[in-house]
Every structure is written in C-alpha cells, then in structure tokens.
Design a protein around this motif. Structure first.
Motif, short mmCIF file in Angstrom:
data_model
loop_
_atom_site.label_atom_id
_atom_site.label_comp_id
_atom_site.label_asym_id
_atom_site.label_seq_id
_atom_site.Cartn_x
_atom_site.Cartn_y
_atom_site.Cartn_z
N GLU A 124 0.78 -1.12 -0.07
CA GLU A 124 0.08 -0.09 -0.07
C GLU A 124 0.92 1.22 0.01
OE1 GLU A 124 -2.79 -0.03 -0.76
OE2 GLU A 124 -3.34 -1.90 -0.79
N TRP A 125 2.10 1.10 0.64
CA TRP A 125 3.10 2.21 0.54
C TRP A 125 3.38 2.38 -1.02
CZ3 TRP A 125 6.81 3.89 4.68
CH2 TRP A 125 6.31 4.22 5.94
N VAL A 126 3.69 1.31 -1.45
CA VAL A 126 4.27 1.38 -3.02
C VAL A 126 3.08 1.98 -3.71
CG1 VAL A 126 4.55 -0.08 -5.12
CG2 VAL A 126 5.72 -0.81 -2.84
N ARG A 127 1.86 1.85 -3.60
CA ARG A 127 0.72 2.28 -4.22
C ARG A 127 0.75 3.70 -4.17
NH1 ARG A 127 -4.31 -0.34 -5.52
NH2 ARG A 127 -4.31 -1.59 -3.66
N THR A 128 0.76 4.30 -3.06
CA THR A 128 0.88 5.68 -2.83
C THR A 128 2.20 6.38 -3.37
OG1 THR A 128 -0.20 5.25 -0.71
CG2 THR A 128 0.85 7.42 -1.00
N LEU A 129 3.44 5.73 -3.24
CA LEU A 129 4.40 6.57 -3.58
C LEU A 129 4.28 6.33 -5.28
CD1 LEU A 129 7.22 4.77 -1.69
CD2 LEU A 129 6.54 7.21 -1.43
N LEU A 130 3.74 5.60 -5.85
CA LEU A 130 3.62 5.40 -7.31
C LEU A 130 2.48 6.51 -7.80
CD1 LEU A 130 3.88 1.52 -8.29
CD2 LEU A 130 5.63 3.51 -8.75
N ARG A 131 1.36 6.61 -7.17
CA ARG A 131 0.60 7.63 -7.08
C ARG A 131 1.11 9.05 -7.23
NH1 ARG A 131 -4.77 5.62 -4.09
NH2 ARG A 131 -5.45 4.03 -5.65
N LEU A 132 1.95 9.04 -6.29
CA LEU A 132 2.59 10.47 -6.02
C LEU A 132 3.56 10.79 -7.00
CD1 LEU A 132 3.42 10.34 -2.09
CD2 LEU A 132 1.81 11.96 -3.37
N ALA A 133 4.28 9.83 -7.58
CA ALA A 133 5.17 10.17 -8.86
C ALA A 133 4.34 10.47 -10.05
CB ALA A 133 5.88 8.78 -9.00
N GLU A 134 2.99 9.86 -10.17
CA GLU A 134 2.47 10.34 -11.25
C GLU A 134 1.84 11.64 -11.03
OE1 GLU A 134 0.33 10.06 -15.08
OE2 GLU A 134 1.73 8.62 -14.07
N ALA A 135 1.60 12.18 -10.04
CA ALA A 135 1.05 13.51 -9.92
C ALA A 135 2.16 14.58 -9.78
CB ALA A 135 0.27 13.53 -8.51
N ASN A 136 3.28 14.17 -9.19
CA ASN A 136 4.38 15.24 -9.09
C ASN A 136 5.48 15.21 -10.10
OD1 ASN A 136 7.13 15.89 -7.65
ND2 ASN A 136 5.53 17.33 -6.69
#
Length: 207
Positions: free
Chosen positions: A94-106
């Motif tokens: 779930e951390w991986v998911r969040t970090l990848l989402r953050l990478a997509e947005a930033n």
C-alpha cells in the motif's frame, strides 16, 4: 535507506507538498545539512526505495535457472518480486501504491521514478546479455509468456529486450497503483505484469 524510509513515511502520511526536507531529516534523526549531503531535493530521498524494488526485480531475473528461456526467467522474476511476502510485505504494497501515485502526480518525483527505471533497464540488459552468453538457445517450453510453437533465446540486442520487458512490468505497476485493485491475485501487480508478458508471446526474443 533510513532517510528514504523516513521520507516515504512522511509522504504517505502527510503528502508530498506538506513534507519539507527538514521534516525528513528530523524523522530520520539527522541534521538538515546531513540530508542535503546525500540528496539535493526532498523527492530524491525516496530514490533508494524505488531502486531497491528495481534491484530485486533485476536480480530475480539473474537468479532464474540458467536454462530458462527469457520469458520464463521474466515470469520467475515477477512472481518472486511482485507477490506480497516474496519481496515486499502485503502491508508495504500500500506504501508502494501511494508512492507510485505521488510520482504520477508530481513532476519532480516522476523524474526520480523515471531515472530509477532507466538505470534498472540498463542493468537488465546486461543480465539478459549474460544469460545469453551462458545459455545459447534453450529448448522451448510451455511457459505462459511463450507461444507454443516458439523457441525463445536472448535476442541479438539485449538492451531492446530489456526495454520491452521493463515496460511490461512498469506499466503493470503504474496501472495497478492508479486503481484500487488488490495486492495479490487477480488484479494484483504480479498478475497484471504476467498478463503484459503474455501479450508479448510473439515478441522475437531470439534471432
């Protein structure tokens, strides 16, 4: 790695924008000047975590049985790195998911992710070249990623094959992170990556 974990924890809990480099330094128990000795920006602080996952994937390809064809070696690596509990715990996904989402947005974090992926792709190309030198042209099998009538070997340009394989796995991870799919089973990152590899059954892995 402690700094990277501290950064990831803050990014996940508070978001990227609300987290300062000074906050990361404090969470890691270091002075801000020590943080900037290793990282130029707060986004770069999570690069070691991205890189650790990429390294596990490449090393799993390297560790696949020497007589495996390329598709089978790639499948081996996917199962050993993207299955919860094998490389990363289920809760950590779930951390991986969040970090990848953050990478997509930033854009800044996306650049860090892209640089890690590019470095991993180069290393994977070297691993595929090494496997080709050891195995030559292995006999075919009924691996899910291979066409029944095909016999696969390391292609004449391992860097190209590495780019194709890396894209299959990377897009699976990114697609999974965009949604709310499970961490394992149907819709999980491992199954999505295997599905992408199956779509490459006609890729000319051998000359």
């Amino acid at each position: 790695m402690e700094i990277a974990r501290a950064a990831a924890g803050l990014f996940v809990r508070h978001g990227l924008r609300a987290t300062r480099a000074e906050d990361i330094a404090q969470a890691a128990g270091i002075a801000p000047r020590t943080f900037y000795r290793y990282f130029a920006t707060k986004e770069e602080a999570v690069a070691p975590l991205y890189a650790a996952g990429a390294h596990r994937w490449v090393e799993a390809v390297r560790a696949a049985p020497a007589d495996d064809c390329v598709p089978k070696a790639l499948e081996h690596a996917v199962r050993h790195t993207l299955t919860p509990g094998a490389g990363v715990s289920a809760s950590s996904w779930e951390w991986v998911r969040t970090l990848l989402r953050l990478a997509e947005a930033n854009p800044s974090l996306r650049r860090v992710w892209a640089e890690v992926c590019q470095a991993s792709e180069r290393t994977l190309g070297e691993v595929l070249a090494e496997r080709g030198a050891r195995t030559g042209s292995p006999e075919g099998d009924d691996n899910v990623a291979a066409a029944p009538e095909a016999h696969f070997a390391v292609p004449p340009e391992p860097r190209f094959a590495a780019a194709v394989a890396s894209a299959a796995v990377r897009t699976a991870l990114e697609g999974w992170a965009e949604g709310d799919g499970p961490v394992e089973g149907a819709g999980g990152p491992a199954e999505l990556a295997l599905r992408n590899l199956r779509a490459l059954r006609d890729f000319p892995w051998e000359a």
